[in-house]
Design an enzyme around this catalytic site. Structure first.
Site, PDB file in Angstrom:
ATOM      1  N   GLY A   7       0.813  -1.210   0.000  1.00 23.16           N
ATOM      2  CA  GLY A   7       0.000   0.000   0.000  1.00 23.16           C
ATOM      3  C   GLY A   7       0.846   1.259   0.000  1.00 23.16           C
TER       4      GLY A   7
ATOM      5  N   ASN B 247      -7.767   3.922   9.135  1.00 22.27           N
ATOM      6  CA  ASN B 247      -7.212   2.698   9.707  1.00 22.27           C
ATOM      7  C   ASN B 247      -7.398   2.609  11.216  1.00 22.27           C
ATOM      8  OD1 ASN B 247      -5.352   4.930   9.373  1.00 22.27           O
ATOM      9  ND2 ASN B 247      -3.760   3.627  10.293  1.00 22.27           N
TER      10      ASN B 247
ATOM     11  N   SER C 104      -3.967  -2.856  -0.618  1.00 18.43           N
ATOM     12  CA  SER C 104      -2.926  -3.641   0.056  1.00 18.43           C
ATOM     13  C   SER C 104      -3.462  -5.026   0.344  1.00 18.43           C
ATOM     14  CB  SER C 104      -2.523  -2.946   1.359  1.00 18.43           C
ATOM     15  OG  SER C 104      -1.667  -3.788   2.102  1.00 18.43           O
ATOM     16  N   GLY C 105      -2.773  -6.046  -0.171  1.00 21.19           N
ATOM     17  CA  GLY C 105      -3.267  -7.422  -0.052  1.00 21.19           C
ATOM     18  C   GLY C 105      -3.425  -7.905   1.378  1.00 21.19           C
ATOM     19  N   HIS C 106      -2.467  -7.538   2.241  1.00 18.61           N
ATOM     20  CA  HIS C 106      -2.460  -8.157   3.580  1.00 18.61           C
ATOM     21  C   HIS C 106      -3.537  -7.592   4.494  1.00 18.61           C
ATOM     22  CE1 HIS C 106      -0.342  -5.194   6.330  1.00 18.61           C
ATOM     23  NE2 HIS C 106      -0.097  -4.637   5.164  1.00 18.61           N
TER      24      HIS C 106
ATOM     25  N   CYS D 123       2.141   5.231  15.597  1.00 18.44           N
ATOM     26  CA  CYS D 123       3.507   5.310  16.103  1.00 18.44           C
ATOM     27  C   CYS D 123       3.800   4.056  16.908  1.00 18.44           C
ATOM     28  CB  CYS D 123       3.644   6.544  16.975  1.00 18.44           C
ATOM     29  SG  CYS D 123       5.240   6.654  17.742  1.00 18.44           S
TER      30      CYS D 123
END
Lengths: 401, 401
Positions: free
Chosen positions: B71, B150, B198-200, B324
């Site tokens: 990604g 996210n 993003s695949g994961h 972070c």
């Protein structure tokens, strides 16, 4: 039909030990190494062990290894980074036989105003060290010279070249994608600042690479985002492949010498028999200073692609030696840079071996190839050569591809 | 100890079907798809089938899909490319809650002279569309706004935002890394020019991504070398992972609706029980406009990292909601941008679920979490809050991290 795989410079089989090492990291130990739980922490621990194994293969320190997604990314990063940290320097030295990951990238940089010097090679593929020395200038940001050529296997004196760059304060990078795992590399004994590694050239999977970055070398990252790789390469770590490349590095460290001599023996047998059985054939590239696994052989007055198609009928995988995969009729830039005559360069085949090849496979190729060449020549208007009214042996023009 | 994995926004388990699909491509079908032999050609054929599956998940055309390594690479490429093809435009619009692959990259660009506008969000994490509209300017090279956050799961109105950009001739990119595979995406019905995958994040492995590039969008590649991906992304294709991401896309296409409602049910149960059982807790982010799998919950007057450590003792994997990972005591930039009070933001935990979670696991967390919070509060000098002499509920200063 059995596959007889002689295309190991294109890519290699993943070693069974490597696959075994990777397998738990897909559906069992799938934690993110950056996560704050032991499930991720365990993966982070194994990732660092893999880093140490890759470092050991190069006799480097673990913190000099940055994992990337491929050799191309390592090459691009190495060069771009040297320009970013030295914005006043506008000159790059490379060679006329580099892989496209260096050469095409430099072509792009040329369009953006950088000055590129491509050091020429002689007919054996050896670098002109006099021109190299004269090209080093206070304006040179980076030298990028490959360790071993992907098409011919010819080895450049990169350690000597790095020393000459170092004495002038110039960063030195080598694309060692074809060398790593095949010949010994000892970073404690040279002055190379950056070195590109690609896992799939030595039995790790396609999609993992590394950039060796000597301690103290000024650097800026290419991919920017999270804190991975100590802020040197962002993106969630490809943990299965990193573990896999660690394993393949460990295997290479342990077996390189023994395997190299086996592979060299097979390669030499293949070459010698082909030269003996097929007239008007020749080895491209200096024979002594070469990778043990690579044979680049020209067959005069035939088309490389036709040979490949006919070999393919027997399950034999090889390459036309050309980086161009688009079906262009131009012979490879490497052979053209070496001044190989057009009639030879066009009919060039690269056989690249690995430890998984056998003498039985070599014998099979030795048996199948001569009739293929004979058949193709029988339908060629230029064969036999003394019947040919045109002089086709002139050197090809070096075109920018 | 059994692992209870509630950290699926960090990374996911590779689906067994995905692993099965990939396995032959390591040590059997290991040919290079660019090679001129059927051994490589067969892989190239399967690679294109995988591309079609990824395209189908987005209702896009196969030639709009470029495979990348992650990604982060997709995000960096999308933004850099827009700047390269429009050298006169020096303005970028993004938001204050983007992933570091966009935000840190833009920070770097700011240092190089680009002007960055970060659109703020309100306390529910919703984008300020008025400020967005006013920020669009003839100098804007690209807008980059995430589809779903996210940390909180909050969904941005990217389709509306893309339409506004399109009407002004501005390229629109979305980091859809957390949205793809979780909520429906239909590229035939919007004006988004570039989209990162993003695949994961949806049960393919770590180390594979894609960039959707709408037909006709001006583009320049980030990695330069060989001819892979139609000259749009160089580097030997990661064939096992591409096949794997094809499979995970196929699974997501088939099961998203059903799985989404199961996951949402589990997530809602988890949230509601936690809020009921633990005083001074709250959900961060607009509850309705959210991914079905994400719960970001603040527990006042406790430290997120302490909660994580104690959850870890029970094998429960979650995240502190902070990008972070360095152990910094700063709460996440996302929660700070939302103006979450300091005493709340510090004690935030992200639970992110997947279809592999069970009600039994949810019940386990519901059982274990309340005593953890109670114990941590019992040793906190600020608990109970009415005993606290200082006003700690002020909003944290928005620092540039």
């Amino acid at each position: 039909m059995k596959t007889i795989y002689f295309d190991n410079n294109a890519t290699t089989r993943v070693a069974p030990e490597v696959l075994d090492a990777m397998l738990p990291y897909f559906s069992e130990l799938y934690g993110n190494p950056s996560s704050m739980h032991s499930f991720g922490g365990k993966v982070a621990y194994e990732l660092e062990k893999a880093r140490e194994k890759v470092a050991a293969l190069l006799n480097a320190s673990h913190d000099e290894i940055i994992f990337t997604s491929c050799g191309t990314e390592s090459d691009n990063t190495a060069i771009r980074s040297a320009l970013d940290v030295q914005p006043d320097k506008r000159h790059i030295i490379t060679s006329s036989v580099e892989h496209p990951a260096v050469r095409s990238f430099c072509n792009q940089l040329e369009l953006k105003g950088y000055r590129i010097t491509e050091i020429p090679v002689d007919q054996n593929g050896l670098l002109d060290m006099d021109i190299y020395e004269k090209s080093l200038s206070p304006d040179t940001a980076i030298v990028s010279l490959m360790w071993a050529n992907n098409e011919t296997g010819v080895i450049f004196p990169v350690e000597k070249a790095a020393e000459m760059a170092r004495s002038r304060g110039i960063i030195f990078h080598t694309d060692a994608v074809q060398a790593v795992g095949k010949i010994p590399i000892d970073m404690a004994k040279n002055y190379i600042d950056k070195l590109s590694v690609s896992g799939h050239k030595f039995h790790a999977p396609k999609g993992i690479g590394a950039l060796y970055l000597r301690k103290g070398t000024k650097y800026s990252p290419y991919l920017i985002g999270g804190h991975q790789e100590k802020n040197r390469r962002s993106g969630t770590e490809n943990t299965p492949y990193i573990i896999g490349m660690g394993k393949s590095a460990e295997l290479a460290s342990a077996n390189m010498e023994k395997e190299g001599s086996v592979v060299r023996y097979l390669r030499d047998k293949l070459e010698n028999e082909i030269l003996k059985r097929i007239p008007n054939s020749r080895i491209n590239g200096e024979r002594e200073l070469r990778l043990p696994n690579t044979a680049n052989i020209s067959f005069e007055f035939v088309e490389g692609e036709s040979i490949l198609l006919m070999l393919n009928e027997f399950g034999i995988c090889a390459s036309s030696g050309s980086a161009c995969t688009s079906g262009s009729l131009q012979p490879s830039h490497v052979l053209r840079a070496m001044g190989i005559p057009f009639t030879m360069a066009h009919g060039s085949i690269r056989f690249s071996l690995s430890v998984y090849n056998t003498m039985e496979e070599v014998d099979f190729v030795i048996e199948k190839l001569p009739p293929i060449i004979e058949k193709l020549r029988s339908i060629s208007p230029y064969w036999p050569p003394d019947s040919n009214p045109h002089d086709l042996t002139v050197r090809t023009k070096h075109e920018n591809e």
